[in-house]
Design a protein around this motif. Structure first.
Motif, PDB file in Angstrom:
ATOM      1  N   SER A 155       0.848  -1.187   0.000  1.00 52.14           N
ATOM      2  CA  SER A 155       0.000   0.000   0.000  1.00 52.14           C
ATOM      3  C   SER A 155       0.883   1.236   0.000  1.00 52.14           C
ATOM      4  CB  SER A 155      -0.905   0.028   1.229  1.00 52.14           C
ATOM      5  OG  SER A 155      -1.780  -1.070   1.258  1.00 52.14           O
ATOM      6  N   CYS A 156       0.366   2.306  -0.567  1.00 49.14           N
ATOM      7  CA  CYS A 156       1.074   3.587  -0.579  1.00 49.14           C
ATOM      8  C   CYS A 156       0.065   4.680  -0.294  1.00 49.14           C
ATOM      9  CB  CYS A 156       1.745   3.802  -1.922  1.00 49.14           C
ATOM     10  SG  CYS A 156       2.489   5.427  -2.130  1.00 49.14           S
ATOM     11  N   ALA A 157       0.221   5.308   0.849  1.00 49.15           N
ATOM     12  CA  ALA A 157      -0.678   6.377   1.257  1.00 49.15           C
ATOM     13  C   ALA A 157      -0.079   7.714   0.862  1.00 49.15           C
ATOM     14  CB  ALA A 157      -0.907   6.324   2.761  1.00 49.15           C
ATOM     15  N   ALA A 158      -0.891   8.543   0.239  1.00 45.92           N
ATOM     16  CA  ALA A 158      -0.433   9.848  -0.233  1.00 45.92           C
ATOM     17  C   ALA A 158      -1.069  10.962   0.578  1.00 45.92           C
ATOM     18  CB  ALA A 158      -0.781  10.019  -1.700  1.00 45.92           C
ATOM     19  N   SER A 159      -0.317  12.024   0.779  1.00 49.76           N
ATOM     20  CA  SER A 159      -0.840  13.226   1.427  1.00 49.76           C
ATOM     21  C   SER A 159      -0.262  14.437   0.720  1.00 49.76           C
ATOM     22  CB  SER A 159      -0.490  13.246   2.915  1.00 49.76           C
ATOM     23  OG  SER A 159       0.911  13.250   3.079  1.00 49.76           O
ATOM     24  N   GLY A 160      -0.915  15.570   0.921  1.00 49.31           N
ATOM     25  CA  GLY A 160      -0.453  16.784   0.266  1.00 49.31           C
ATOM     26  C   GLY A 160      -1.445  17.206  -0.802  1.00 49.31           C
ATOM     27  N   ARG A 161      -0.977  17.360  -1.987  1.00 49.87           N
ATOM     28  CA  ARG A 161      -1.841  17.828  -3.065  1.00 49.87           C
ATOM     29  C   ARG A 161      -2.824  16.749  -3.503  1.00 49.87           C
ATOM     30  NH1 ARG A 161       1.207  21.885  -7.239  1.00 49.87           N
ATOM     31  NH2 ARG A 161       1.519  23.577  -5.752  1.00 49.87           N
ATOM     32  N   THR A 162      -3.785  17.127  -4.285  1.00 52.97           N
ATOM     33  CA  THR A 162      -4.861  16.251  -4.707  1.00 52.97           C
ATOM     34  C   THR A 162      -4.323  14.992  -5.374  1.00 52.97           C
ATOM     35  OG1 THR A 162      -6.275  18.179  -5.031  1.00 52.97           O
ATOM     36  CG2 THR A 162      -6.978  16.109  -6.044  1.00 52.97           C
TER      37      THR A 162
ATOM     38  N   SER B  56      -3.710  -0.974  -8.368  1.00 54.99           N
ATOM     39  CA  SER B  56      -5.019  -0.344  -8.266  1.00 54.99           C
ATOM     40  C   SER B  56      -4.886   0.906  -7.417  1.00 54.99           C
ATOM     41  CB  SER B  56      -6.051  -1.303  -7.664  1.00 54.99           C
ATOM     42  OG  SER B  56      -5.670  -1.689  -6.351  1.00 54.99           O
ATOM     43  N   ARG B  57      -5.902   1.743  -7.451  1.00 54.54           N
ATOM     44  CA  ARG B  57      -5.881   2.954  -6.638  1.00 54.54           C
ATOM     45  C   ARG B  57      -7.285   3.261  -6.148  1.00 54.54           C
ATOM     46  NH1 ARG B  57      -3.500   7.591 -10.136  1.00 54.54           N
ATOM     47  NH2 ARG B  57      -4.026   8.885  -8.320  1.00 54.54           N
ATOM     48  N   ASP B  58      -7.338   3.924  -5.010  1.00 55.55           N
ATOM     49  CA  ASP B  58      -8.583   4.405  -4.436  1.00 55.55           C
ATOM     50  C   ASP B  58      -8.402   5.899  -4.212  1.00 55.55           C
ATOM     51  OD1 ASP B  58     -10.743   5.137  -2.852  1.00 55.55           O
ATOM     52  OD2 ASP B  58     -10.778   3.214  -1.797  1.00 55.55           O
ATOM     53  N   ASN B  59      -8.920   6.703  -5.111  1.00 56.19           N
ATOM     54  CA  ASN B  59      -8.724   8.149  -5.010  1.00 56.19           C
ATOM     55  C   ASN B  59      -9.451   8.735  -3.801  1.00 56.19           C
ATOM     56  OD1 ASN B  59      -7.032   8.156  -7.203  1.00 56.19           O
ATOM     57  ND2 ASN B  59      -8.555   8.948  -8.642  1.00 56.19           N
ATOM     58  N   GLY B  60     -10.466   8.059  -3.322  1.00 59.05           N
ATOM     59  CA  GLY B  60     -11.158   8.522  -2.127  1.00 59.05           C
ATOM     60  C   GLY B  60     -10.329   8.333  -0.875  1.00 59.05           C
ATOM     61  N   LYS B  61      -9.430   7.336  -0.903  1.00 60.57           N
ATOM     62  CA  LYS B  61      -8.571   7.051   0.247  1.00 60.57           C
ATOM     63  C   LYS B  61      -7.138   7.514   0.020  1.00 60.57           C
ATOM     64  CE  LYS B  61     -11.196   3.047   1.882  1.00 60.57           C
ATOM     65  NZ  LYS B  61     -11.145   1.599   2.226  1.00 60.57           N
ATOM     66  N   ASN B  62      -6.885   8.148  -1.130  1.00 66.41           N
ATOM     67  CA  ASN B  62      -5.534   8.638  -1.440  1.00 66.41           C
ATOM     68  C   ASN B  62      -4.494   7.518  -1.332  1.00 66.41           C
ATOM     69  OD1 ASN B  62      -6.705  11.125  -1.725  1.00 66.41           O
ATOM     70  ND2 ASN B  62      -5.788  12.024   0.095  1.00 66.41           N
ATOM     71  N   THR B  63      -4.829   6.355  -1.861  1.00 67.00           N
ATOM     72  CA  THR B  63      -3.971   5.195  -1.702  1.00 67.00           C
ATOM     73  C   THR B  63      -3.855   4.432  -3.021  1.00 67.00           C
ATOM     74  OG1 THR B  63      -4.621   4.998   0.626  1.00 67.00           O
ATOM     75  CG2 THR B  63      -3.594   3.072  -0.389  1.00 67.00           C
ATOM     76  N   VAL B  64      -2.648   3.952  -3.275  1.00 64.01           N
ATOM     77  CA  VAL B  64      -2.407   3.067  -4.409  1.00 64.01           C
ATOM     78  C   VAL B  64      -1.894   1.744  -3.857  1.00 64.01           C
ATOM     79  CG1 VAL B  64      -0.070   3.939  -4.809  1.00 64.01           C
ATOM     80  CG2 VAL B  64      -1.306   2.839  -6.677  1.00 64.01           C
ATOM     81  N   TYR B  65      -2.262   0.660  -4.526  1.00 66.26           N
ATOM     82  CA  TYR B  65      -1.934  -0.678  -4.057  1.00 66.26           C
ATOM     83  C   TYR B  65      -1.163  -1.452  -5.132  1.00 66.26           C
ATOM     84  CZ  TYR B  65      -5.828   0.518  -0.964  1.00 66.26           C
ATOM     85  OH  TYR B  65      -6.661   1.154  -0.080  1.00 66.26           O
ATOM     86  N   LEU B  66      -0.415  -2.431  -4.665  1.00 68.09           N
ATOM     87  CA  LEU B  66       0.197  -3.389  -5.574  1.00 68.09           C
ATOM     88  C   LEU B  66      -0.028  -4.778  -4.987  1.00 68.09           C
ATOM     89  CD1 LEU B  66       1.846  -3.679  -8.220  1.00 68.09           C
ATOM     90  CD2 LEU B  66       3.889  -3.864  -6.764  1.00 68.09           C
ATOM     91  N   GLN B  67      -0.924  -5.527  -5.604  1.00 70.84           N
ATOM     92  CA  GLN B  67      -1.158  -6.904  -5.199  1.00 70.84           C
ATOM     93  C   GLN B  67      -0.178  -7.792  -5.953  1.00 70.84           C
ATOM     94  OE1 GLN B  67      -3.401  -8.274  -2.901  1.00 70.84           O
ATOM     95  NE2 GLN B  67      -2.272 -10.165  -3.312  1.00 70.84           N
ATOM     96  N   MET B  68       0.622  -8.533  -5.208  1.00 67.78           N
ATOM     97  CA  MET B  68       1.660  -9.370  -5.798  1.00 67.78           C
ATOM     98  C   MET B  68       1.374 -10.824  -5.478  1.00 67.78           C
ATOM     99  SD  MET B  68       5.022  -7.049  -4.961  1.00 67.78           S
ATOM    100  CE  MET B  68       4.948  -7.368  -3.209  1.00 67.78           C
ATOM    101  N   ASN B  69       1.119 -11.608  -6.502  1.00 68.88           N
ATOM    102  CA  ASN B  69       0.840 -13.030  -6.361  1.00 68.88           C
ATOM    103  C   ASN B  69       1.923 -13.857  -7.046  1.00 68.88           C
ATOM    104  OD1 ASN B  69      -1.621 -12.360  -5.097  1.00 68.88           O
ATOM    105  ND2 ASN B  69      -2.700 -12.335  -7.058  1.00 68.88           N
ATOM    106  N   SER B  70       1.970 -15.116  -6.705  1.00 66.95           N
ATOM    107  CA  SER B  70       2.947 -16.035  -7.313  1.00 66.95           C
ATOM    108  C   SER B  70       4.354 -15.454  -7.278  1.00 66.95           C
ATOM    109  CB  SER B  70       2.539 -16.357  -8.757  1.00 66.95           C
ATOM    110  OG  SER B  70       1.243 -16.910  -8.806  1.00 66.95           O
ATOM    111  N   LEU B  71       4.732 -14.983  -6.124  1.00 59.45           N
ATOM    112  CA  LEU B  71       6.023 -14.299  -5.998  1.00 59.45           C
ATOM    113  C   LEU B  71       7.189 -15.248  -6.237  1.00 59.45           C
ATOM    114  CD1 LEU B  71       5.107 -12.004  -3.027  1.00 59.45           C
ATOM    115  CD2 LEU B  71       6.104 -11.214  -5.187  1.00 59.45           C
ATOM    116  N   LYS B  72       8.235 -14.699  -6.814  1.00 60.29           N
ATOM    117  CA  LYS B  72       9.444 -15.444  -7.148  1.00 60.29           C
ATOM    118  C   LYS B  72      10.637 -14.820  -6.428  1.00 60.29           C
ATOM    119  CE  LYS B  72       7.663 -16.139 -11.853  1.00 60.29           C
ATOM    120  NZ  LYS B  72       7.947 -15.928 -13.294  1.00 60.29           N
ATOM    121  N   PRO B  73      11.687 -15.593  -6.190  1.00 59.70           N
ATOM    122  CA  PRO B  73      12.877 -14.997  -5.553  1.00 59.70           C
ATOM    123  C   PRO B  73      13.406 -13.780  -6.314  1.00 59.70           C
ATOM    124  CG  PRO B  73      13.024 -17.375  -5.502  1.00 59.70           C
ATOM    125  CD  PRO B  73      11.809 -17.049  -6.331  1.00 59.70           C
TER     126      PRO B  73
END
Length: 122
Positions: free
Chosen positions: A21-28, A71-88
């Motif tokens: 998750s990445c939470a943003a603050s500051g400008r729009t 993905s992103r949720d502009n209402g929550k000022n957050t961007v996500y990265l879902q990582m599946n089948s992770l490799k070394p």
């Protein structure tokens, strides 16, 4: 400007999943195209994924296509990265970044978070 704080990294076994998750603050938040960029030890920064300001368009590096989802949720000022089948080889510090445009070019990203470590064990 915008401030970015990542979370969600950690140690996971190969084949496992993590969600960053990445939470943003500051400008729009919706003014910014958002991206995830990673850097492994001794290697250059690598583009991972990007999402447009509206969230309607996404782009992925070939190495993660089909396994990662941004993905992103502009209402929550957050961007996500879902990582599946992770490799070394996904082991790296993952950075969230913001650009004043929709871009897959790392050099377009003016604002960066501090990074979160992802380690995938074999």
């Amino acid at each position: 400007q915008v401030q970015l704080v990542e979370s969600g990294g950690g140690l996971v076994q190969a084949g496992g999943s993590l969600r960053l998750s990445c939470a943003a603050s500051g400008r729009t938040f919706s003014w910014y195209g958002m991206g995830w960029i990673r850097q492994a030890p001794g290697k250059e920064r690598e583009f991972v994924a990007a999402i447009s300001r509206s969230g309607g368009n996404t782009a992925y590096a070939d190495s993660v296509k089909g396994r990662f989802t941004i993905s992103r949720d502009n209402g929550k000022n957050t961007v996500y990265l879902q990582m599946n089948s992770l490799k070394p080889e996904d082991t790296a510090v993952y950075y969230c970044a913001a650009a004043g445009t929709d871009s897959i070019n790392i050099d377009d990203y003016a604002y960066w978070g501090q990074g979160t470590q992802v380690t995938v064990s074999s």
